[in-house]
Enzyme design. Sequence first.
Site, short mmCIF file in Angstrom:
data_model
loop_
_atom_site.label_atom_id
_atom_site.label_comp_id
_atom_site.label_asym_id
_atom_site.label_seq_id
_atom_site.Cartn_x
_atom_site.Cartn_y
_atom_site.Cartn_z
N GLY A 104 71.00 -49.06 -47.82
CA GLY A 104 69.92 -48.10 -48.04
C GLY A 104 69.62 -48.02 -49.52
O GLY A 104 68.86 -48.83 -50.05
N ILE A 128 62.12 -48.27 -40.12
CA ILE A 128 60.96 -48.96 -40.69
C ILE A 128 59.67 -48.22 -40.28
O ILE A 128 59.28 -48.24 -39.10
CB ILE A 128 60.94 -50.45 -40.27
N THR A 129 59.03 -47.62 -41.28
CA THR A 129 57.83 -46.82 -41.03
C THR A 129 56.71 -47.70 -40.51
O THR A 129 56.44 -48.77 -41.07
CB THR A 129 57.40 -46.11 -42.33
N GLN A 153 59.34 -18.39 -47.04
CA GLN A 153 59.85 -17.07 -47.44
C GLN A 153 58.71 -16.05 -47.50
O GLN A 153 58.86 -14.91 -47.05
CB GLN A 153 60.54 -17.19 -48.81
N GLU A 194 61.63 -44.01 -50.05
CA GLU A 194 61.18 -44.74 -51.26
C GLU A 194 62.08 -44.40 -52.45
O GLU A 194 61.62 -44.34 -53.60
CB GLU A 194 59.69 -44.51 -51.52
N1 COS Z 1 60.63 -54.01 -61.46
C1 COS Z 1 60.91 -55.32 -61.64
N2 COS Z 1 62.18 -55.81 -61.61
C2 COS Z 1 63.18 -54.93 -61.38
C3 COS Z 1 62.95 -53.56 -61.18
C4 COS Z 1 61.61 -53.10 -61.24
N3 COS Z 1 61.32 -51.81 -61.07
N4 COS Z 1 64.11 -52.95 -60.98
C5 COS Z 1 65.07 -53.89 -61.04
N5 COS Z 1 64.49 -55.10 -61.29
C6 COS Z 1 65.15 -56.38 -61.47
C7 COS Z 1 66.17 -56.27 -62.59
O1 COS Z 1 65.58 -56.54 -63.84
C8 COS Z 1 67.19 -57.32 -62.22
O2 COS Z 1 66.70 -58.60 -62.59
P1 COS Z 1 67.62 -59.63 -63.44
O3 COS Z 1 68.80 -59.89 -62.55
O4 COS Z 1 66.74 -60.82 -63.61
O5 COS Z 1 67.97 -58.92 -64.68
C9 COS Z 1 67.20 -57.28 -60.69
O6 COS Z 1 65.93 -56.70 -60.31
C10 COS Z 1 68.30 -56.42 -60.15
O7 COS Z 1 68.16 -55.13 -60.68
P2 COS Z 1 69.35 -54.08 -60.79
O8 COS Z 1 70.56 -54.78 -61.35
O9 COS Z 1 68.83 -52.90 -61.50
O10 COS Z 1 69.62 -53.77 -59.25
P3 COS Z 1 70.63 -52.75 -58.58
O11 COS Z 1 71.28 -53.42 -57.47
O12 COS Z 1 71.48 -52.11 -59.62
O13 COS Z 1 69.65 -51.67 -57.87
C11 COS Z 1 68.34 -49.68 -57.56
C12 COS Z 1 68.83 -50.85 -58.44
C13 COS Z 1 69.41 -48.71 -57.15
C14 COS Z 1 67.33 -49.01 -58.47
C15 COS Z 1 67.62 -50.24 -56.31
O14 COS Z 1 68.54 -50.79 -55.41
C16 COS Z 1 66.81 -49.19 -55.58
O15 COS Z 1 65.68 -48.87 -55.98
N6 COS Z 1 67.33 -48.64 -54.47
C17 COS Z 1 66.62 -47.73 -53.63
C18 COS Z 1 65.88 -48.51 -52.60
C19 COS Z 1 64.81 -47.71 -51.98
O16 COS Z 1 64.01 -47.08 -52.62
N7 COS Z 1 64.79 -47.75 -50.65
C20 COS Z 1 63.80 -47.10 -49.90
C21 COS Z 1 63.29 -48.09 -48.93
S1 COS Z 1 61.61 -47.98 -48.67
S2 COS Z 1 61.32 -46.36 -47.67
#
Ligand code: COS
Length: 383
Positions: free
Chosen positions: A130, A156-157, A337, A364
């Site tokens: 997630g 999945i919406t 409330q 999101e």
């Molecule tokens: N735009 C472009 N590239 C991005 C980015 C963004 N906003 N965020 C991260 N990246 C890139 C990073 O630069 C990195 O690239 P490099 O390996 O080339 O440096 C790569 O993606 C991995 O990024 P990162 O190491 O930050 O990934 P993490 O696994 O630490 O995850 C979070 C980051 C937690 C922010 C991410 O998993 C997340 O947004 N999770 C929530 C998911 C979500 O919103 N789910 C809802 C589903 S839809 S209802």
Amino acid sequence: MIRDQETLNILLDNISRFVRERLIPNEERVAETDEIPPEIVAEMKAMGLFGLTIPEAFGGSEVTMEEEVLAMFELGKASPAFRSLIGTTVGIGSQGILFDGTDAQKRKYLPRLATGELIASFALTEPGSGSDAASLTTTAVRDGDDYIVNGTKRYITNAPQAGIFTLMARTNPNEKGAGGISAFIVEAGTPGISFGKRDKKMGQKGAHTCDVIFENCRVPAANLIGGVEGRGFKTAMKVLDKGRIHIASICVAVAERMLAEALRYAADRKQFGQAIGEFQLVQAMLADSKAEIYAARCMVLDAARRRDDGLPVVTEASCAKMFASEMCGRVADRAVQIFGGAGYMSEYGIERFYRDVRLFRIYEGTTQVQQLVIARNMLRELR
Ligand code: COS
């Protein structure tokens, strides 16, 4: 960025009238039947709501981010389920194709998304993945001119309505993190796809989610977004950055609706010989809500304008989504409330909004994910 104020005003007026005359009168029906009436869906298509963000060259109206949030400030004043139906096609389901798709992919899918003939869904979340999106385990293994996809996507919406999915799957099993993930366009009718039962949710009746199960599902290699493996995670993150500004704008709109209802109730309802709105403790709830909505509105517009100016908005999108969704939760709580006992009763409708808006702090990216993104970017900039 507003391209043409006059054209925009017509769009905003049309949406506002549609909300007032068609959506609000149908809210209870949607909540009871868990379906958006087909005639309303047809009207949404005819108004071009599914094609708002699709380029004009492909039949959409190609609104800017600022125009999009202004439109959502109107549409979001009706039950969130209505917005949800167009939301994935306008946003997270289609934007991956727009940002990173090949010309052929755009030509093939965007025109049908613009008319609403095809609904696009975004398939990232899994039973075991997630917030930690990079840990996803759905696989896509190359086999000749196809990829063979196996795995399950969760919550999945619009999956039951979808014509296509933007699917994130792992093409490189040796790369466990983000770099092994690719994005695909998968048509919903492809053999090997099945759907779980519709999820029973706390709120947002009329907006549907379910599992999407891929079993040896053959997806043409031509549907790998951008034609390059390993870029799917970044595509998903870019899509979510934009999606977070969009959701923040909906939070503002729903909060405005709830506050308008609470204000009307506070002005009408009499206790101790006067309208409850005359009491300072009730006024404090109204005033705090007004100020917080105004703050969120300013944040959303600023983030949208920055994005239109081509500036990076990862931090601002997360700030806006976090603040606006938390604000919306507080406004919902105060609205219940102010309504008092009536706030707990379904006939007044405010408890429905209270349940509906709880999702904004989760999907999101949860508030905690937004905090993580914001703080990480701050530390990165410091370094
Ligand atoms: N735009 C472009 N590239 C991005 C980015 C963004 N906003 N965020 C991260 N990246 C890139 C990073 O630069 C990195 O690239 P490099 O390996 O080339 O440096 C790569 O993606 C991995 O990024 P990162 O190491 O930050 O990934 P993490 O696994 O630490 O995850 C979070 C980051 C937690 C922010 C991410 O998993 C997340 O947004 N999770 C929530 C998911 C979500 O919103 N789910 C809802 C589903 S839809 S209802």
